[in-house]
Design an enzyme around this catalytic site. Structure first.
Site, PDB file in Angstrom:
ATOM      1  N   SER A 190      50.526  39.345  37.891  1.00 12.35           N
ATOM      2  CA  SER A 190      51.638  38.762  37.136  1.00 12.35           C
ATOM      3  C   SER A 190      51.970  39.580  35.895  1.00 12.35           C
ATOM      4  O   SER A 190      52.956  39.307  35.222  1.00 12.35           O
ATOM      5  CB  SER A 190      51.294  37.322  36.731  1.00 12.35           C
ATOM      6  OG  SER A 190      50.103  37.331  35.982  1.00 12.35           O
ATOM      7  N   ASP A 249      40.626  38.365  42.979  1.00 10.18           N
ATOM      8  CA  ASP A 249      39.840  38.554  41.751  1.00 10.18           C
ATOM      9  C   ASP A 249      40.588  37.933  40.574  1.00 10.18           C
ATOM     10  O   ASP A 249      41.068  38.631  39.675  1.00 10.18           O
ATOM     11  CB  ASP A 249      39.591  40.054  41.519  1.00 10.18           C
ATOM     12  CG  ASP A 249      38.678  40.305  40.314  1.00 10.18           C
ATOM     13  OD1 ASP A 249      37.988  39.358  39.873  1.00 10.18           O
ATOM     14  OD2 ASP A 249      38.670  41.444  39.807  1.00 10.18           O
ATOM     15  N   CYS A 294      34.784  35.166  38.006  1.00 12.98           N
ATOM     16  CA  CYS A 294      34.163  35.658  36.775  1.00 12.98           C
ATOM     17  C   CYS A 294      34.008  34.512  35.773  1.00 12.98           C
ATOM     18  O   CYS A 294      33.904  34.731  34.572  1.00 12.98           O
ATOM     19  CB  CYS A 294      34.943  36.829  36.185  1.00 12.98           C
ATOM     20  SG  CYS A 294      36.649  36.451  35.814  1.00 12.98           S
ATOM     21  N   ALA A 315      50.337  35.107  41.879  1.00 13.68           N
ATOM     22  CA  ALA A 315      49.622  35.284  43.144  1.00 13.68           C
ATOM     23  C   ALA A 315      49.532  33.975  43.934  1.00 13.68           C
ATOM     24  O   ALA A 315      49.572  34.003  45.164  1.00 13.68           O
ATOM     25  CB  ALA A 315      48.225  35.843  42.883  1.00 13.68           C
TER      26      ALA A 315
HETATM   27  N1  SAH Z   1      40.776  43.069  39.969  1.00 15.14           N
HETATM   28  C1  SAH Z   1      41.053  43.582  38.659  1.00 15.14           C
HETATM   29  C2  SAH Z   1      40.770  42.599  37.548  1.00 15.14           C
HETATM   30  C3  SAH Z   1      41.573  41.338  37.625  1.00 15.14           C
HETATM   31  S1  SAH Z   1      41.576  40.473  36.116  1.00 15.14           S
HETATM   32  C4  SAH Z   1      40.209  44.839  38.420  1.00 15.14           C
HETATM   33  O1  SAH Z   1      39.218  45.006  39.097  1.00 15.14           O
HETATM   34  O2  SAH Z   1      40.556  45.606  37.530  1.00 15.14           O
HETATM   35  C5  SAH Z   1      42.673  39.205  36.471  1.00 15.14           C
HETATM   36  C6  SAH Z   1      44.133  39.630  36.605  1.00 15.14           C
HETATM   37  O3  SAH Z   1      44.858  38.489  37.019  1.00 15.14           O
HETATM   38  C7  SAH Z   1      44.803  40.130  35.339  1.00 15.14           C
HETATM   39  O4  SAH Z   1      45.319  41.406  35.582  1.00 15.14           O
HETATM   40  C8  SAH Z   1      45.939  39.131  35.088  1.00 15.14           C
HETATM   41  O5  SAH Z   1      47.125  39.775  34.643  1.00 15.14           O
HETATM   42  C9  SAH Z   1      46.158  38.576  36.465  1.00 15.14           C
HETATM   43  N2  SAH Z   1      46.720  37.227  36.582  1.00 15.14           N
HETATM   44  C10 SAH Z   1      46.437  36.120  35.857  1.00 15.14           C
HETATM   45  N3  SAH Z   1      47.074  35.046  36.363  1.00 15.14           N
HETATM   46  C11 SAH Z   1      47.776  35.484  37.442  1.00 15.14           C
HETATM   47  C12 SAH Z   1      48.614  34.848  38.412  1.00 15.14           C
HETATM   48  N4  SAH Z   1      48.854  33.540  38.374  1.00 15.14           N
HETATM   49  N5  SAH Z   1      49.151  35.604  39.392  1.00 15.14           N
HETATM   50  C13 SAH Z   1      48.897  36.926  39.462  1.00 15.14           C
HETATM   51  N6  SAH Z   1      48.107  37.568  38.579  1.00 15.14           N
HETATM   52  C14 SAH Z   1      47.555  36.875  37.597  1.00 15.14           C
END
Ligand code: SAH
Length: 419
Positions: A276, A322, A362, A302
């Site tokens: 997002s 994740d 996490c 997502a």
């Molecule tokens: N997999 C990544 C880390 C993810 S951290 C790595 O290994 O580097 C979590 C991520 O979720 C962040 O980038 C945040 O911007 C995103 N995020 C938070 N809420 C969200 C949503 N509702 N839909 C999509 N992305 C989201």
């Protein structure tokens, strides 16, 4: 009249006396004692070292004191500490040495992980030739301690720059004056890192000499300390099983997606990343071109995207989930479990037989048993049988301290979907 003799009264050393419950925590090898378990203390300046005593006054060790946190003391030694900066220097050197044999194939990893390296309140990450540090407690913020941290890191690792990433909320909670994130030492705050290359070692490896996956790092931008280094080994593990059409949901700057696209073990025909955050995706795209690839990046919620894609009949062979920590506090637990279940259910419905689900949490408050339970409940609702290929945690440079549950927060399940 006889002159009065000057008597020098040495001020009593700062000390705390603990309740029986406080003593029991220390005996269980947990380093934290809450303020409610301190039954007596003398005048203690914020951030100073204190002698820790049991109910009867028996000496138990030395701790770092916070005047504002609910965690009033964090143990630093079971003996006496005469010189805190010297001890901090020694512990930093020990943390670096601990990783010498454990960390390989990367020029980016965590060097100091707070309690897990017996340095409560200090986090240091290495991004190739740039170091990033976070100071989370009054004791670590004291000028002589900061000075020795910089000096030791410079001596041991010869970085081109050291940046400090400030968590404004934590400084406020610790009643420390606000500070901006900034370059503390040297000239460099951004660089390129490389991980999971076949023939890298723990030393200072130039990223252009390796076959790993490369990422831009900017110490003064991005979330957390800039990258999710705790997932480094999970990227490589997931790439071993990734195949066909792959979707990396919550991809941030592309960690899983780029490994799925680039690692020789992965056999993906297409890789799509979803997040997002537009700035995260812009960086993901830059990272892809740094590695000479173009991938599809979608800016979306997502949850919505998975729902729409599932309804539209999209199918995948590999899905990575994740999400950010859903349970920030214990009270959020039920809601968090609901969130994990929904995501996993949607992903399972879209995976073809033989497909791979990489599912992460996490949230510290979601225990390993809770997480397995919620993924199992999703499988039940999806009418699918899944096998656990790997049940993983954070990379080895983020050690779990056995008796400190707070140091175990990341879970990464790699599952194979049957039917
Ligand atoms: N997999 C990544 C880390 C993810 S951290 C790595 O290994 O580097 C979590 C991520 O979720 C962040 O980038 C945040 O911007 C995103 N995020 C938070 N809420 C969200 C949503 N509702 N839909 C999509 N992305 C989201």
């Amino acid at each position: 009249m006889p002159k009065k003799r000057a008597v020098s009264v040495k001020p009593a050393e700062p000390s705390v006396r603990l309740s029986i419950r406080g003593v029991a925590r220390l005996q269980a090898r947990h380093p934290w004692v809450y303020r409610s378990d301190i039954i007596e203390s003398n005048e203690i300046p914020p951030g100073s070292i204190v002698r820790v005593l049991d109910v009867r006054g028996k000496f138990l060790g030395t701790a770092l004191y916070s005047s504002s946190s609910q965690i009033a003391i964090r143990m630093i030694s079971h003996g006496s500490v005469a010189d805190l900066p010297a001890l901090v220097a020694e512990r930093i050197r020990a943390a670096i040495a601990y990783r010498k044999d454990l960390v390989s194939n990367t020029d980016t990893y965590r060097i100091v992980f707070s309690e897990a390296d017996f340095l409560p309140g200090l986090i240091v990450d290495r991004y190739n030739d740039v170091l990033s540090l976070q100071v989370l407690t009054q004791a670590m913020d004291a000028a002589p301690v900061r000075q020795v941290i910089l000096q030791t890191l410079c001596e041991e690792l010869q970085p081109a720059g050291i940046v400090e990433r400030v968590d404004a909320r934590i400084r406020e909670l610790e009643q420390l004056p606000p500070l901006p994130s900034r370059l503390l030492w040297g000239e460099k705050s951004s660089t390129v890192v490389c991980m999971n290359g076949g023939h890298m070692n723990g030393g200072l490896v130039k990223s252009d000499e390796s076959s790993g996956v490369r990422f831009h790092y900017d110490g003064l931008e991005g979330q957390k300390t800039g990258a999710f280094l705790d997932q480094r080994e999970n990227y490589a593990a997931a790439a071993l099983y990734a195949h066909g059409e792959a979707l990396d949901a919550f991809c941030y700057q592309g960690g899983f997606a780029l490994h799925a696209a680039l690692q020789p073990a992965a056999k993906c025909s297409s890789v799509t990343g979803v997040d997002s955050s537009r700035p995260a995706l812009e960086m993901a795209e830059k990272n892809a071109s740094l590695n000479g690839r173009e991938l599809e990046w979608i800016e979306a919620n997502a949850f919505d995207l998975l729902r729409e894609y599932a309804a539209a009949g999209h199918r995948y062979d590999t899905i990575v989930l994740d999400p950010p920590a859903f349970a920030k506090t214990k009270r959020d637990l039920e809601k968090a479990l609901g969130g994990y279940k929904e995501l996993n259910l949607r992903a399972m419905k879209m995976l073809r037989p033989g497909g791979v689900l990489v599912s992460c949490s996490c949230s510290f408050h979601v225990s390993p048993a809770d997480f397995l339970g919620v993924v199992a409940a999703a499988a039940q609702d999806a009418h699918k049988s899944l096998r656990v290929i790997e049940n993983r945690g954070a990379a080895r440079d983020h050690p779990i301290l056995l008796n400190v549950p707070e140091t175990r927060y990341l879970q990464c399940l790699i599952l194979s979907v049957s039917n």
